[in-house]
Design an enzyme around this catalytic site. Structure first.
Site, PDB file in Angstrom:
ATOM      1  N   ASP A   6       0.164  -9.648  12.337  1.00 45.46           N
ATOM      2  CA  ASP A   6      -1.084  -9.113  11.801  1.00 45.46           C
ATOM      3  C   ASP A   6      -1.744  -8.213  12.845  1.00 45.46           C
ATOM      4  O   ASP A   6      -2.125  -8.679  13.922  1.00 45.46           O
ATOM      5  CB  ASP A   6      -1.995 -10.283  11.420  1.00 45.46           C
ATOM      6  CG  ASP A   6      -3.412  -9.846  11.050  1.00 45.46           C
ATOM      7  OD1 ASP A   6      -3.591  -8.680  10.653  1.00 45.46           O
ATOM      8  OD2 ASP A   6      -4.335 -10.682  11.159  1.00 45.46           O
ATOM      9  N   ASP A  56      -6.992  -9.810   9.912  1.00 48.89           N
ATOM     10  CA  ASP A  56      -7.422 -10.360   8.618  1.00 48.89           C
ATOM     11  C   ASP A  56      -6.573 -11.561   8.192  1.00 48.89           C
ATOM     12  O   ASP A  56      -6.749 -12.098   7.090  1.00 48.89           O
ATOM     13  CB  ASP A  56      -7.400  -9.281   7.529  1.00 48.89           C
ATOM     14  CG  ASP A  56      -5.992  -8.775   7.208  1.00 48.89           C
ATOM     15  OD1 ASP A  56      -5.042  -9.165   7.924  1.00 48.89           O
ATOM     16  OD2 ASP A  56      -5.848  -7.988   6.254  1.00 48.89           O
ATOM     17  N   ASP A  95       1.095  -7.091   8.369  1.00 44.96           N
ATOM     18  CA  ASP A  95       0.988  -5.755   7.784  1.00 44.96           C
ATOM     19  C   ASP A  95       1.991  -4.799   8.411  1.00 44.96           C
ATOM     20  O   ASP A  95       2.707  -5.156   9.350  1.00 44.96           O
ATOM     21  CB  ASP A  95      -0.435  -5.217   7.946  1.00 44.96           C
ATOM     22  CG  ASP A  95      -0.992  -5.423   9.346  1.00 44.96           C
ATOM     23  OD1 ASP A  95      -0.286  -5.097  10.314  1.00 44.96           O
ATOM     24  OD2 ASP A  95      -2.125  -5.934   9.469  1.00 44.96           O
ATOM     25  N   ASP A 121      13.045  -4.045  -1.185  1.00 43.92           N
ATOM     26  CA  ASP A 121      13.224  -5.018  -2.258  1.00 43.92           C
ATOM     27  C   ASP A 121      12.916  -4.342  -3.588  1.00 43.92           C
ATOM     28  O   ASP A 121      11.894  -3.665  -3.724  1.00 43.92           O
ATOM     29  CB  ASP A 121      12.269  -6.201  -2.053  1.00 43.92           C
ATOM     30  CG  ASP A 121      12.978  -7.544  -2.131  1.00 43.92           C
ATOM     31  OD1 ASP A 121      13.739  -7.725  -3.089  1.00 43.92           O
ATOM     32  OD2 ASP A 121      12.755  -8.391  -1.257  1.00 43.92           O
ATOM     33  N   ASP A 143      16.197  -8.129  -6.565  1.00 43.60           N
ATOM     34  CA  ASP A 143      15.727  -9.475  -6.851  1.00 43.60           C
ATOM     35  C   ASP A 143      16.175  -9.937  -8.238  1.00 43.60           C
ATOM     36  O   ASP A 143      16.068  -9.183  -9.217  1.00 43.60           O
ATOM     37  CB  ASP A 143      14.193  -9.486  -6.768  1.00 43.60           C
ATOM     38  CG  ASP A 143      13.584 -10.848  -6.936  1.00 43.60           C
ATOM     39  OD1 ASP A 143      13.861 -11.729  -6.096  1.00 43.60           O
ATOM     40  OD2 ASP A 143      12.829 -11.050  -7.909  1.00 43.60           O
ATOM     41  N   GLU A 189      20.744 -10.304  -5.936  1.00 43.21           N
ATOM     42  CA  GLU A 189      20.552 -11.752  -5.989  1.00 43.21           C
ATOM     43  C   GLU A 189      20.979 -12.187  -7.389  1.00 43.21           C
ATOM     44  O   GLU A 189      20.283 -11.934  -8.356  1.00 43.21           O
ATOM     45  CB  GLU A 189      19.085 -12.111  -5.735  1.00 43.21           C
ATOM     46  CG  GLU A 189      18.823 -13.607  -5.776  1.00 43.21           C
ATOM     47  CD  GLU A 189      17.344 -13.940  -5.737  1.00 43.21           C
ATOM     48  OE1 GLU A 189      16.997 -15.058  -5.306  1.00 43.21           O
ATOM     49  OE2 GLU A 189      16.525 -13.099  -6.160  1.00 43.21           O
ATOM     50  N   HIS A 230      13.752 -15.937   2.565  1.00 45.06           N
ATOM     51  CA  HIS A 230      12.368 -16.262   2.228  1.00 45.06           C
ATOM     52  C   HIS A 230      12.241 -17.284   1.116  1.00 45.06           C
ATOM     53  O   HIS A 230      11.139 -17.800   0.868  1.00 45.06           O
ATOM     54  CB  HIS A 230      11.631 -14.982   1.815  1.00 45.06           C
ATOM     55  CG  HIS A 230      12.159 -14.394   0.540  1.00 45.06           C
ATOM     56  ND1 HIS A 230      13.322 -13.650   0.489  1.00 45.06           N
ATOM     57  CD2 HIS A 230      11.719 -14.454  -0.735  1.00 45.06           C
ATOM     58  CE1 HIS A 230      13.557 -13.283  -0.760  1.00 45.06           C
ATOM     59  NE2 HIS A 230      12.600 -13.747  -1.520  1.00 45.06           N
ATOM     60  N   ASP A 231      13.332 -17.612   0.429  1.00 46.04           N
ATOM     61  CA  ASP A 231      13.306 -18.567  -0.684  1.00 46.04           C
ATOM     62  C   ASP A 231      13.864 -19.930  -0.315  1.00 46.04           C
ATOM     63  O   ASP A 231      13.892 -20.830  -1.161  1.00 46.04           O
ATOM     64  CB  ASP A 231      14.111 -18.024  -1.876  1.00 46.04           C
ATOM     65  CG  ASP A 231      13.311 -17.046  -2.722  1.00 46.04           C
ATOM     66  OD1 ASP A 231      12.069 -17.107  -2.699  1.00 46.04           O
ATOM     67  OD2 ASP A 231      13.934 -16.217  -3.405  1.00 46.04           O
TER      68      ASP A 231
END
Length: 535
Positions: free
Chosen positions: A22, A26, A30, A99, A196, A237, A308-309
């Site tokens: 970050d 915040d 990013d 993605d 995806d 995927e 990430h899954d």
């Protein structure tokens, strides 16, 4: 190498931007944060970046619910920031993979906002509607896949969350829109797309198939078998068997470069919250099966343990609690010296493991929260939280731990973080690992350098030399070079395969333990790499 084989030279880093770094305090990672830490990628030795969704989104599913495919999410920055990132990646000779979420949009996308108001609106047919649910299909996240829409007195299909309505790929206009989206980013310079849940774009209601319908191959060819897109790297995927993978990744079919194959992550069964016992021997057997299949059929295999899954792979291995460095590095050698395209997920390079929390408030993932609500009245809280700690997707999505300073959010942000930090970050973080004599990062760096240097690792054939349980021994051969990889699993034991290696003239070149003794006695999670130059 030319053609598709050039992708065997890639080492891909999957980056989850919300949790990487970050830059403005915040609490949300990013693009400027990626730019500040971009040299981390170069130091690690990767040459391709898979950037998880950074498009405009209400974040019901953390960016996989897109409300505008051509705009950058406000929290992540601007398109100008993205262009600067692309430029800096090019300077470092790092490719960029975006993605592509083609099965569904956010319910806040203009198409759905306008289309749900009237059956006669042009956008209405962009989605899948029925007067009554056409079947009993269940959402991947739980519950019915059909949701009632009061404005038109109809039901729409959502294979995932109800805020992610499925697109109607039968509609020519939808396919045209998707081609234009792909072309938009291609013209901006992206080198490829990770697609995806791509198999979900083709449904067959007559055959009761929620995904992988008969038109899937036609749709994929229409999307990628064009002059503008033929040279792109595309990875899907998909839930495929050998036959389907052979079709969609066939060299001359104009569909995908590769797919993610998840068999090695599902050896514990399909219910990740209630897994069967985990055995690395099962993982090894699965890897051998797919190495042989992909090489025989001229296909490209994707090599990965984390994304990430998935919860972190290390946390599947009970003995990794005691031997975290050894297990992390042995698994890295076991996987990333296979033939295929390596994918490493952020945090994996310093040996990240799952977090442990007692309260559901420490979680954000829509799938996790749905599971909690469905089971909170039938399962004890202790048992339920143990299941969630073991299987939640939030394990891999927690902010990257750059250092061990918990009061400073482990170096991720100066503000309140969007998701609870890793409960293990104080002791398991990049800075601490890099200073350690047993550094997972340093081993990854050396392993990737070894892969880049040796053609036998990138292009060579594969031969399984394993002669017993609790180990994986294989040999890669290319021209006059052979590389042997010997990975012991949980327990100290003798590896009889060493006699053959010694007899045939192999020499040790790399190990995750100090020294490289050439004997049969292997310690827990010891990995040794050997080389032989043929006459």
């Amino acid at each position: 190498m030319k053609g598709r084989e050039q992708f065997l030279d890639w080492i891909v880093y999957e980056l989850y931007p919300r949790s990487f770094y970050d830059s403005d305090g915040d609490g949300v990672g990013d693009i400027k944060g990626i730019l500040e830490k971009i040299d981390h990628l170069s130091e690690l030795g990767v040459n391709a970046l898979w950037l998880c969704p950074c498009y405009k989104s209400p974040n019901r599913d953390n960016g996989y619910d897109i409300s505008d495919y051509r705009k950058i999410m406000t929290e992540f920055g601007t398109l100008a920031d993205w262009k600067r990132l692309k430029k800096e990646l090019e300077k470092r000779q790092i490719k960029l993979i975006m993605d592509l979420v083609a099965n569904h949009t956010s319910s806040q996308h203009e198409w759905f906002v306008k289309g749900r108001k009237s059956k006669t609106h042009p956008f209405h047919d962009y989605y899948i509607w029925a007067d009554e649910p056409l079947n009993d299909w269940k959402s991947v996240f739980g519950g019915s896949a059909w949701e009632y829409n009061e404005e038109t007195d109809e039901y729409y299909l959502h294979s995932f969350d109800k805020e992610q309505p499925d697109l109607n790929w039968e509609n020519l206009k939808v396919r045209k829109e998707m081609k234009e989206i792909v072309d938009y980013w291609t013209e901006l310079g992206v080198d490829g797309f990770r697609c995806d849940v791509l198999d979900f774009i083709a449904k067959d209601f007559q055959k009761d198939k929620m995904y992988n319908g008969d038109k899937l191959h036609d749709y994929v060819r229409e999307l990628f078998n064009r002059k503008e897109t033929k040279e792109l790297f595309t990875v899907g995927e998909c839930k495929f068997d050998e036959k389907e993978i052979g079709l969609i990744c066939g060299k001359d079919r104009g569909e995908l470069t590769a797919v993610f194959q998840f068999d090695h992550l599902h050896t514990e069964g399909v219910n990740k919250y209630l897994p069967t016992p985990f055995l690395l021997d099962d993982v090894r057997n699965t890897l051998v099966k797919w190495q042989k299949f992909t090489i025989k059929n001229g296909l490209l295999y994707t090599i990965f343990t984390d994304n990430h899954d998935e919860p972190f792979f290390l946390s599947r291995i009970p003995q990794a609690k005691k031997y975290r460095y050894e297990a992390a590095t042995a698994i890295a050698a076991m996987f990333f010296l296979l033939r295929g395209i390596p994918f490493v997920y952020q945090g994996q390079e310093y040996g990240s493991v799952n977090s442990k929390y007692r309260k559901i408030e420490k979680f954000n993932d829509v799938e996790t929260l749905r599971y909690y609500e469905e089971h909170k009245d039938s399962v004890s809280k202790k048992e339920l939280m143990e299941r969630i700690n073991r299987a939640s997707r939030d394990n891999a999505r927690r902010p990257f731990a750059w250092n061990g300073k918990k009061g400073k959010n482990f170096g991720f942000s100066t503000g309140k973080c969007w998701l609870a930090l890793s409960s293990e970050g104080k002791k398991i973080n990049l800075e601490t690992d890099q200073k350690s004599e047993k550094s997972v990062f340093k081993f990854y760096k050396a392993l990737f350098a070894f892969r880049r240097k040796n053609e036998a690792v990138r292009y060579g054939d594969f031969s399984d030399w394993t002669k017993g349980d609790g180990r994986f021994v294989y040999v890669r051969t290319w021209k006059k070079q052979q590389i042997a990889v010997c990975c012991n699993f949980e327990s100290s034991q003798q590896l009889s395969e060493m006699k053959r290696l010694q007899k045939e003239g192999f020499s040790p070149v790399m190990s995750n333990y100090e020294g490289q003794p050439f004997d049969e006695d292997f310690r827990p999670f010891e990995a040794v790499i050997f080389e032989k130059i043929l006459p």
